[in-house]
Write a protein that holds these residues in place. Sequence first.
Motif, PDB file in Angstrom:
ATOM      1  N   UNK A 296      -7.746  -6.862  -6.148  1.00 59.20           N
ATOM      2  CA  UNK A 296      -8.220  -6.329  -4.866  1.00 59.20           C
ATOM      3  C   UNK A 296      -7.601  -7.087  -3.697  1.00 59.20           C
ATOM      4  N   UNK A 297      -7.506  -8.418  -3.806  1.00 60.53           N
ATOM      5  CA  UNK A 297      -6.910  -9.217  -2.738  1.00 60.53           C
ATOM      6  C   UNK A 297      -5.425  -8.904  -2.596  1.00 60.53           C
ATOM      7  N   UNK A 298      -4.735  -8.721  -3.732  1.00 64.29           N
ATOM      8  CA  UNK A 298      -3.316  -8.364  -3.690  1.00 64.29           C
ATOM      9  C   UNK A 298      -3.134  -7.000  -3.021  1.00 64.29           C
ATOM     10  N   UNK A 299      -3.971  -6.039  -3.391  1.00 64.07           N
ATOM     11  CA  UNK A 299      -3.862  -4.701  -2.796  1.00 64.07           C
ATOM     12  C   UNK A 299      -4.133  -4.724  -1.299  1.00 64.07           C
ATOM     13  N   UNK A 300      -5.012  -5.608  -0.850  1.00 64.65           N
ATOM     14  CA  UNK A 300      -5.279  -5.726   0.585  1.00 64.65           C
ATOM     15  C   UNK A 300      -4.018  -6.199   1.318  1.00 64.65           C
ATOM     16  N   UNK A 301      -3.266  -7.118   0.708  1.00 63.44           N
ATOM     17  CA  UNK A 301      -2.012  -7.592   1.303  1.00 63.44           C
ATOM     18  C   UNK A 301      -0.998  -6.464   1.361  1.00 63.44           C
ATOM     19  N   UNK A 302      -0.865  -5.741   0.248  1.00 66.60           N
ATOM     20  CA  UNK A 302       0.100  -4.638   0.192  1.00 66.60           C
ATOM     21  C   UNK A 302      -0.245  -3.571   1.221  1.00 66.60           C
ATOM     22  N   UNK A 303      -1.529  -3.283   1.348  1.00 66.08           N
ATOM     23  CA  UNK A 303      -1.980  -2.204   2.233  1.00 66.08           C
ATOM     24  C   UNK A 303      -1.657  -2.493   3.703  1.00 66.08           C
ATOM     25  N   UNK A 304      -1.730  -3.757   4.103  1.00 62.61           N
ATOM     26  CA  UNK A 304      -1.508  -4.066   5.517  1.00 62.61           C
ATOM     27  C   UNK A 304      -0.078  -4.491   5.825  1.00 62.61           C
ATOM     28  N   UNK A 305       0.793  -4.480   4.824  1.00 58.13           N
ATOM     29  CA  UNK A 305       2.191  -4.848   5.028  1.00 58.13           C
ATOM     30  C   UNK A 305       3.011  -3.624   5.423  1.00 58.13           C
ATOM     31  N   UNK A 306       3.834  -3.767   6.461  1.00 59.41           N
ATOM     32  CA  UNK A 306       4.682  -2.669   6.912  1.00 59.41           C
ATOM     33  C   UNK A 306       5.723  -2.330   5.842  1.00 59.41           C
ATOM     34  N   UNK A 307       6.083  -1.050   5.686  1.00 62.67           N
ATOM     35  CA  UNK A 307       7.115  -0.689   4.705  1.00 62.67           C
ATOM     36  C   UNK A 307       8.457  -1.304   5.069  1.00 62.67           C
ATOM     37  N   UNK A 308       9.226  -1.668   4.036  1.00 58.33           N
ATOM     38  CA  UNK A 308      10.547  -2.248   4.274  1.00 58.33           C
ATOM     39  C   UNK A 308      11.444  -1.246   4.976  1.00 58.33           C
ATOM     40  N   UNK A 309      11.378   0.025   4.550  1.00 59.18           N
ATOM     41  CA  UNK A 309      12.127   1.107   5.191  1.00 59.18           C
ATOM     42  C   UNK A 309      11.120   1.948   5.978  1.00 59.18           C
ATOM     43  N   UNK A 310      11.204   1.998   7.315  1.00 59.46           N
ATOM     44  CA  UNK A 310      10.189   2.697   8.119  1.00 59.46           C
ATOM     45  C   UNK A 310      10.075   4.180   7.749  1.00 59.46           C
ATOM     46  N   UNK A 311       8.880   4.734   7.950  1.00 54.92           N
ATOM     47  CA  UNK A 311       8.675   6.159   7.744  1.00 54.92           C
ATOM     48  C   UNK A 311       7.490   6.478   6.862  1.00 54.92           C
ATOM     49  N   UNK A 312       7.196   5.629   5.896  1.00 58.29           N
ATOM     50  CA  UNK A 312       6.099   5.908   4.968  1.00 58.29           C
ATOM     51  C   UNK A 312       4.769   5.966   5.706  1.00 58.29           C
ATOM     52  N   UNK A 313       3.884   6.861   5.245  1.00 59.30           N
ATOM     53  CA  UNK A 313       2.564   6.998   5.852  1.00 59.30           C
ATOM     54  C   UNK A 313       1.665   5.824   5.487  1.00 59.30           C
ATOM     55  N   UNK A 314       1.764   5.367   4.249  1.00 62.11           N
ATOM     56  CA  UNK A 314       0.887   4.302   3.759  1.00 62.11           C
ATOM     57  C   UNK A 314       1.464   3.727   2.476  1.00 62.11           C
ATOM     58  N   UNK A 315       0.966   2.556   2.092  1.00 58.29           N
ATOM     59  CA  UNK A 315       1.323   1.993   0.791  1.00 58.29           C
ATOM     60  C   UNK A 315       0.558   2.749  -0.285  1.00 58.29           C
ATOM     61  N   UNK A 316       1.211   3.006  -1.408  1.00 52.62           N
ATOM     62  CA  UNK A 316       0.567   3.678  -2.537  1.00 52.62           C
ATOM     63  C   UNK A 316       0.330   2.629  -3.610  1.00 52.62           C
ATOM     64  N   UNK A 317      -0.930   2.313  -3.841  1.00 57.32           N
ATOM     65  CA  UNK A 317      -1.312   1.249  -4.757  1.00 57.32           C
ATOM     66  C   UNK A 317      -1.395   1.758  -6.188  1.00 57.32           C
ATOM     67  N   UNK A 318      -1.392   0.815  -7.137  1.00 55.18           N
ATOM     68  CA  UNK A 318      -1.580   1.179  -8.529  1.00 55.18           C
ATOM     69  C   UNK A 318      -2.978   1.733  -8.766  1.00 55.18           C
ATOM     70  N   UNK A 319      -3.141   2.439  -9.871  1.00 58.05           N
ATOM     71  CA  UNK A 319      -4.423   3.099 -10.156  1.00 58.05           C
ATOM     72  C   UNK A 319      -4.733   2.951 -11.641  1.00 58.05           C
ATOM     73  N   UNK A 320      -5.954   2.537 -11.929  1.00 56.75           N
ATOM     74  CA  UNK A 320      -6.369   2.368 -13.314  1.00 56.75           C
ATOM     75  C   UNK A 320      -7.172   1.094 -13.486  1.00 56.75           C
ATOM     76  N   UNK A 321      -7.772   0.905 -14.651  1.00 53.85           N
ATOM     77  CA  UNK A 321      -8.649  -0.253 -14.863  1.00 53.85           C
ATOM     78  C   UNK A 321      -7.885  -1.545 -15.129  1.00 53.85           C
ATOM     79  N   UNK A 322      -8.437  -2.654 -14.637  1.00 54.26           N
ATOM     80  CA  UNK A 322      -7.922  -3.971 -15.019  1.00 54.26           C
ATOM     81  C   UNK A 322      -8.205  -4.170 -16.505  1.00 54.26           C
TER      82      UNK A 322
END
Length: 489
Positions: A296-322
């Motif tokens: 969850x903490x890692x995903x929070x970092x990914x979510x608030x980080x700007x995309x390397x190549x501008x244009x993306x609407x949002x970060x798309x996180x992994x999905x599924x159980x730990x």
Amino acid sequence: MLEPGKLADTGENTRRPRAILLRPGADLDGFRDAVRSLVARSVPPEAVTWSVTASPGLFGGDAEQAPAAPLSLPKPVAALIPQVIPHRDPERYGLLYALVWRVCHGERHLMEVGSDPLVHRLHRMAKAIGRDLHKMHAFLRFRRAEDSGGEHYVAWFEPDHHILEAAAPFFVNRFRGMRWSILTPDGSAHWDTDALTFGPPGDRAELPEGDGFEAGWQTYYESTFNPARTNLKAMRAEMPKKYWHNMPETAAIPALVRAAAGRTEAMIEREPTLPTRREPVRAVAAMADQDPKNLDALNAIIRRTEPLVPGATQAVLGEGPVGATIAFVGEQPGDQEDRQGRPFIGPAGQLLSRAMAEAGIDRGASYLTNAVKHFKFEERGKRRIHQKPTAGEVSHYRWWLDRELEFVGPKLVVALGATAVLALTGKAIPITRARGPFRFDRHDNRFQGFITVHPSYLLRLPDEAKEEAYAAFVDDLRRVEALGRELAA
């Protein structure tokens, strides 16, 4: 009254004066229509009067003519026209038509003659537009406001030329997720997170007085100002004074400049001091303490980080159980994934889900993610066309993927396609050579793996080859399911 872009005279005499009425501003479509008609009727430049007023001109009339076919122009000419149209020079349309006329009458390589007065002048006008666009991109500042729809950002800008329509897509890409309006004396642009529209001129009085972000930005500017490098001439060249009243940080400039000499002298007179030595062990421990402690903490970092190549609407996180037995790693999100914020829900993802079900793999019990977390694309009309990430972009996101898999802790990692293999191994390995079981060993992450094709590869195959390739893909997933059960036992 004539419609924009229509000829004002349909007489047989090609040298009889003609008047063209265009919309105020940058009327590219009206200019194109008029040029096609004029060239089709062999009307020379000296017989044409171009007007952007409400009147059809001195030689106006009420006759119209049928649209003419598009012209075949050299690429440099076709590219130059939209670059010059936004210029405020009232002669721009006449100059461009003179260029088109000469190109269509034997001077196909005219653009290569840089010493030609017409070509030289048009190039200078295009450069002026480029500089104006750069200034708008750099010096425009939004202020936060509230309206019936909630949070809304408003900016005021006074461009030198009619560049609003050309500049607006830059701000759409930069601020795609927020509602904003750009007001200028010539027109306005509005983005509602879905559609870009243009409207009448704005009024600077509509701009909010200020917001908390402006105060914070001014404080940051003051703290980074270096008095020893104060150069007013260079400052005005890079940031012309006409834009200062729209930029919050410039309110601090006069005081900073006045105090610069005294601050510089104080810096010179101050006794030099040795830098404080830091204990490396403590520094490393402090850095380690900043690492994310869970997914969850890692995903929070990914979510608030700007995309390397501008244009993306949002970060798309992994999905599924730990703790999932099997983790699937793809290339990057696609158009639908970017819009909805979930991995593998587009056409390729739907094909993957079908193949997993046929192979006996429960998608809900598996972990699905991508090597690259943001959508990289090229806009073609209204479509966003996927672009493959570069090796450098894959490397940029690799740390996130390593930590993600470390937190999930799968028994088996499936690489879908060459980009996933590159991310997991750091090497470009052909899928045809490595397809099947594989050992991924990188840093502290060592996983039993399996390499297969990405489902998007199957979608690109011709129809006659799809059935056989899909059957081979399902067979790969059956082997994955069996290997996963064996490792989980």
